[in-house]
Design an enzyme around this catalytic site. Structure first.
Site, mmCIF file in Angstrom:
data_model
loop_
_atom_site.group_PDB
_atom_site.id
_atom_site.type_symbol
_atom_site.label_atom_id
_atom_site.label_comp_id
_atom_site.label_asym_id
_atom_site.label_seq_id
_atom_site.Cartn_x
_atom_site.Cartn_y
_atom_site.Cartn_z
ATOM 1 N N ASP A 78 13.767 5.057 -12.064
ATOM 2 C CA ASP A 78 13.737 3.966 -12.642
ATOM 3 C C ASP A 78 12.716 4.166 -14.024
ATOM 4 O O ASP A 78 12.006 4.369 -13.725
ATOM 5 C CB ASP A 78 13.411 2.501 -11.743
ATOM 6 C CG ASP A 78 13.217 1.567 -12.719
ATOM 7 O OD1 ASP A 78 15.020 1.754 -13.073
ATOM 8 O OD2 ASP A 78 13.020 0.764 -12.127
ATOM 9 N N SER A 79 13.388 3.317 -14.265
ATOM 10 C CA SER A 79 12.284 3.363 -15.575
ATOM 11 C C SER A 79 11.038 2.521 -15.240
ATOM 12 O O SER A 79 9.929 2.977 -15.974
ATOM 13 C CB SER A 79 12.581 2.689 -16.987
ATOM 14 O OG SER A 79 12.820 1.034 -16.562
ATOM 15 N N GLY A 110 14.957 -0.701 -22.119
ATOM 16 C CA GLY A 110 15.752 -2.333 -22.370
ATOM 17 C C GLY A 110 16.078 -2.062 -24.275
ATOM 18 O O GLY A 110 17.170 -2.681 -24.423
ATOM 19 N N CYS A 152 17.967 2.066 -12.325
ATOM 20 C CA CYS A 152 18.459 1.838 -13.515
ATOM 21 C C CYS A 152 19.687 1.373 -13.871
ATOM 22 O O CYS A 152 20.012 2.432 -13.584
ATOM 23 C CB CYS A 152 17.131 2.579 -14.419
ATOM 24 S SG CYS A 152 16.850 1.541 -15.978
ATOM 25 N N GLU A 191 6.802 -6.967 -14.207
ATOM 26 C CA GLU A 191 6.127 -5.456 -14.401
ATOM 27 C C GLU A 191 5.008 -6.302 -14.018
ATOM 28 O O GLU A 191 3.608 -5.396 -12.947
ATOM 29 C CB GLU A 191 6.069 -3.973 -15.851
ATOM 30 C CG GLU A 191 7.107 -3.248 -15.602
ATOM 31 C CD GLU A 191 7.011 -2.426 -14.570
ATOM 32 O OE1 GLU A 191 6.345 -1.583 -14.360
ATOM 33 O OE2 GLU A 191 8.606 -2.346 -13.641
ATOM 34 N N CYS A 202 20.081 -5.703 -13.328
ATOM 35 C CA CYS A 202 18.565 -4.883 -13.920
ATOM 36 C C CYS A 202 17.540 -4.485 -12.474
ATOM 37 O O CYS A 202 18.094 -5.951 -11.824
ATOM 38 C CB CYS A 202 17.709 -5.627 -15.045
ATOM 39 S SG CYS A 202 16.191 -4.745 -15.636
ATOM 40 N N THR A 203 17.364 -3.727 -12.126
ATOM 41 C CA THR A 203 16.987 -3.660 -10.862
ATOM 42 C C THR A 203 15.301 -4.545 -10.655
ATOM 43 O O THR A 203 15.009 -4.548 -9.568
ATOM 44 C CB THR A 203 16.167 -2.445 -10.770
ATOM 45 O OG1 THR A 203 15.958 -1.502 -11.859
ATOM 46 C CG2 THR A 203 18.092 -1.291 -10.421
ATOM 47 N N HIS A 204 14.685 -4.478 -12.224
ATOM 48 C CA HIS A 204 13.513 -5.299 -12.072
ATOM 49 C C HIS A 204 14.302 -7.561 -11.529
ATOM 50 O O HIS A 204 13.185 -7.662 -10.651
ATOM 51 C CB HIS A 204 13.552 -5.466 -13.176
ATOM 52 C CG HIS A 204 12.214 -4.638 -13.643
ATOM 53 N ND1 HIS A 204 12.382 -3.200 -13.768
ATOM 54 C CD2 HIS A 204 10.767 -3.863 -13.738
ATOM 55 C CE1 HIS A 204 11.859 -2.407 -14.065
ATOM 56 N NE2 HIS A 204 10.717 -2.897 -14.014
HETATM 57 N N1 DGL Z 1 14.693 -1.591 -14.622
HETATM 58 C C1 DGL Z 1 15.779 -1.429 -15.850
HETATM 59 C C2 DGL Z 1 17.257 -1.762 -15.510
HETATM 60 O O1 DGL Z 1 17.711 -1.657 -14.526
HETATM 61 C C3 DGL Z 1 15.236 -2.380 -17.121
HETATM 62 C C4 DGL Z 1 13.712 -2.087 -16.732
HETATM 63 C C5 DGL Z 1 13.367 -1.292 -18.460
HETATM 64 O O2 DGL Z 1 13.245 -2.384 -19.725
HETATM 65 O O3 DGL Z 1 12.945 -0.136 -18.502
HETATM 66 O O4 DGL Z 1 17.366 -2.613 -16.381
#
Ligand code: DGL
Length: 257
Positions: free
Chosen positions: A7-8, A40, A70, A154, A184-186
């Site tokens: 993931d990012s 993103g 991600c 985050e 978005c996984t977040h």
């Molecule tokens: N976790 C990323 C996703 O699922 C987004 C976070 C980012 O912008 O890096 O899209």
């Protein structure tokens, strides 16, 4: 061999955690590209460059299967990686993203009118619409970028993220919407709040991806049989930060290595 997760940042850890709950026997290697977060707002080229080097890193550590946990990286890179790097350099490896399983879940749950929220890049890629169209013409999907949430999440500020989400989605979640996709996984960390705020069906990827991985491994026993069964988790990030310590320690002390 370990199953690779990428993931990012740390958002993908929610997917890893849920996967490990369902499939505790495997060894997992997670890489979060915190040095380049957020993805993103990056260009398509930058996202591909970061994602391909992260996937290469996990392959070079021995992963046979890498889950791109991600949405932004899945949107801009997975199909391309499958058509290039996997063909040219890593013919026996696999990369799976999170978008196709999510649109499959929409069909499976009988969604009709869907609101997708995700990063700017996920929304502008139109990838959800494209993948959904391949398997259903019945579902209406509207996408809305919610770019301000990731920094809140985050840094562990869930209530700040929820307030921002509510402001951003004002007037967007009408009666006609039956399903909200947290694309978005977040955002999986906001699922309870989103459920109680909007009273809609909420698709949260930590609840669907583990089962999809399990099904994939049952179907592809040649991949399944390459995985070691030590039950460990290794978490690596490209930049350590005091903000991440608590969550990283939780995973690092949780490992049986
Ligand atoms: N976790 C990323 C996703 O699922 C987004 C976070 C980012 O912008 O890096 O899209």
């Amino acid at each position: 061999m370990k199953i690779g997760f990428f993931d990012s940042g740390l958002g993908g850890l929610t997917i890893l955690k849920a996967t490990r709950e369902l499939l505790p026997q495997y060894d997992y290697l997670y890489f979060g590209d915190t040095a380049n977060l957020p993805y993103g707002d990056k260009t398509e080229e930058e996202i591909y460059e970061f994602t391909s080097s992260a996937v290469r890193r996990l392959f070079d550590e021995g992963a046979i299967l890498v889950i791109v946990a991600c949405n932004t990286a899945s949107a801009e890179s997975v199909r391309k990686l499958q058509a290039t790097m996997l063909v040219d350099e890593y013919a026996n490896r696999k990369v799976l993203g999170v978008i196709i399983p999510t649109v499959e879940a929409l069909v499976e749950c009988g969604a009709q009118n869907v609101l997708l929220i995700g990063t700017r890049r996920t929304v502008s890629s139109g990838k959800y619409e494209k993948e959904l169209k391949k398997i259903s013409s019945q579902i209406k999907l509207t996408s809305h970028a919610t770019p301000k949430l990731v920094p809140f999440i985050e840094s562990g500020n869930i209530s700040g993220a929820c307030t921002t989400l509510e402001i951003t989605l004002q007037g967007e979640v009408g009666e006609e919407i039956d399903t909200i996709v947290l694309g978005c996984t977040h955002y999986t960390l906001l699922k309870d709040n989103v459920r109680s705020l909007y009273r809609k069906r909420v698709i949260s990827q930590d609840e669907i991806i583990p089962v999809k991985i399990q099904t994939y491994l049952e179907k592809h026993t040649e991949i399944k049989s390459t995985h070691s069964l030590g039950g460990t988790i290794t978490v690596v990030v490209s930049r350590e930060d005091a903000r991440y310590e608590k969550i990283l320690n939780e995973y690092r002390t949780n490992t049986r290595e």
